[in-house]
Motif scaffolding. Sequence first.
Motif, short mmCIF file in Angstrom:
data_model
loop_
_atom_site.label_atom_id
_atom_site.label_comp_id
_atom_site.label_asym_id
_atom_site.label_seq_id
_atom_site.Cartn_x
_atom_site.Cartn_y
_atom_site.Cartn_z
N TYR A 1 -7.71 9.95 0.66
CA TYR A 1 -6.78 8.80 0.61
C TYR A 1 -5.65 9.07 -0.22
O TYR A 1 -4.75 8.54 0.05
CB TYR A 1 -7.93 7.62 -0.14
CG TYR A 1 -7.20 6.46 -0.58
CD1 TYR A 1 -7.24 5.30 0.28
CD2 TYR A 1 -6.85 6.30 -1.90
CE1 TYR A 1 -6.76 4.10 -0.21
CE2 TYR A 1 -6.32 4.98 -2.36
CZ TYR A 1 -6.19 3.99 -1.49
OH TYR A 1 -5.73 2.57 -1.93
N ASN B 1 0.82 -1.03 0.03
CA ASN B 1 0.08 0.08 0.12
C ASN B 1 0.85 1.43 -0.15
O ASN B 1 1.66 1.49 1.06
CB ASN B 1 -0.97 -0.04 1.37
CG ASN B 1 -1.86 1.12 1.26
OD1 ASN B 1 -1.70 2.07 0.59
ND2 ASN B 1 -2.80 1.20 2.34
N SER B 2 0.90 2.15 -1.08
CA SER B 2 1.59 3.30 -1.16
C SER B 2 1.41 4.45 -0.10
O SER B 2 1.95 5.20 -0.19
CB SER B 2 1.94 3.63 -2.64
OG SER B 2 0.52 3.99 -3.13
N THR C 1 3.48 0.62 -16.67
CA THR C 1 3.80 1.32 -17.80
C THR C 1 5.24 2.22 -17.36
O THR C 1 6.22 2.25 -18.11
CB THR C 1 2.75 2.26 -18.21
OG1 THR C 1 1.74 1.57 -18.46
CG2 THR C 1 3.38 3.09 -19.57
N SER D 1 -0.47 -1.46 -14.64
CA SER D 1 0.37 -2.58 -15.55
C SER D 1 1.88 -2.37 -15.66
O SER D 1 2.37 -3.15 -16.24
CB SER D 1 -0.41 -2.62 -16.91
OG SER D 1 -0.20 -1.21 -17.47
C1 LIG Z 1 -4.78 4.40 -12.73
S1 LIG Z 1 -4.01 2.96 -12.49
C2 LIG Z 1 -2.41 3.08 -12.73
C3 LIG Z 1 -2.05 2.58 -14.39
C4 LIG Z 1 -0.67 2.75 -14.50
N1 LIG Z 1 -0.50 4.02 -14.93
C5 LIG Z 1 -0.37 1.97 -15.93
O1 LIG Z 1 -0.07 2.43 -16.96
O2 LIG Z 1 -1.05 0.75 -16.01
C6 LIG Z 1 -4.06 3.05 -10.49
C7 LIG Z 1 -3.33 1.90 -10.09
O3 LIG Z 1 -3.08 2.10 -8.41
C8 LIG Z 1 -3.48 0.99 -7.65
N2 LIG Z 1 -3.56 1.54 -6.33
C9 LIG Z 1 -4.76 1.91 -5.79
N3 LIG Z 1 -4.63 2.29 -4.59
C10 LIG Z 1 -3.12 1.76 -4.29
C11 LIG Z 1 -2.32 1.97 -3.11
N4 LIG Z 1 -2.80 2.65 -1.86
N5 LIG Z 1 -1.09 1.68 -3.35
C12 LIG Z 1 -0.73 0.91 -4.32
N6 LIG Z 1 -1.33 0.92 -5.47
C13 LIG Z 1 -2.34 1.33 -5.43
C14 LIG Z 1 -4.59 0.43 -8.44
O4 LIG Z 1 -4.87 -0.83 -8.10
C15 LIG Z 1 -4.22 0.68 -9.88
O5 LIG Z 1 -3.56 -0.37 -10.53
#
Ligand SMILES: C[S@@+](CC[C@H](N)C(=O)[O-])C[C@H]1O[C@@H](n2cnc3c(N)ncnc32)[C@H](O)[C@@H]1O
Length: 262
Positions: A76, A11-12, A252, A250
């Motif tokens: 959040y 969790n970031s 990127t 994913s």
């Molecule tokens: C908009 S997507 C990012 C897509 C990415 N830029 C790509 O090209 O694939 C946001 C991602 O953040 C992840 N995410 C959401 N909350 C998070 C957290 N607290 N810690 C880590 N990852 C999280 C989601 O599961 C999702 O995969």
Amino acid sequence: MQTSHKIIIGNSQNMKEIGEGTVHLMVTSPPYPMIAMWDDLFCKADSQIVELWQKLDKKKSDSGLAGQIYTQMHNYLAKVWQETYRVLVDGGIACINIGDATRSIGGKFQLFPNHCRITEECEKVGFTTLPYILWKKPTTKPQYKGKGAFLGSGFLPPNAYVTLDCEYILIFRKRNLRRFEPHDEARYGSAFSKVQRDEWFSQIWQIKGTRQTTSELERRTAAYPEEIAERLIKMFSIKGDTVLDPFLGSGTTMKTALANGR
Ligand SMILES: C[S@@+](CC[C@H](N)C(=O)[O-])C[C@H]1O[C@@H](n2cnc3c(N)ncnc32)[C@H](O)[C@@H]1O
């Protein structure tokens, strides 16, 4: 060039694995508040958001609840902006790709300007706001719910809505400019061309979005185009730097960092 790469499944909001002042650039795109595809994620992360949605369903009218949900969602994300500030070096840059959201709640259509909230939250944690980029996705027609149509009442004023066909790339810096020795080899070896500078440092980028129509899994990653990550990495870091994406999806950003010696 030998580079190293690490994926941390966690969790970031708490990046305990990453030391203070160890990252040169952050490039990311978070889940977008008030965009329906991310509702479940925010609900799973925060039971207060679930309760607020339930109250809203019962009331059938907004009565300020939508605003509270929106604020909770940004709270959040703000924890991640705070952690990012901690792990960045002085002079390190944070680039955040975000789209605003439009939504009808309790019969009221409105804009949720995510880019404003993120800017405010980043300033609260100490970042300096820098000029941002508008990423304009080429579309043949304005889209609404997958249909090619303007939002509102066709050709009759005054109740139609402007279509959201741009996303933002917000740019922030931690403290002062990064300093280098004169003629630093890695810095000079990372120079961009005049053509690249003229295109990349202008405020509107016309870049096609990444196709997300294959599998459910691919749709849910909401990947951004490699071109976006690549430009940002080359603009705001030098070869050998450490790049972080706290919302990797994913991957990127990581793939592009690898390809560019970061
Ligand atoms: C908009 S997507 C990012 C897509 C990415 N830029 C790509 O090209 O694939 C946001 C991602 O953040 C992840 N995410 C959401 N909350 C998070 C957290 N607290 N810690 C880590 N990852 C999280 C989601 O599961 C999702 O995969």
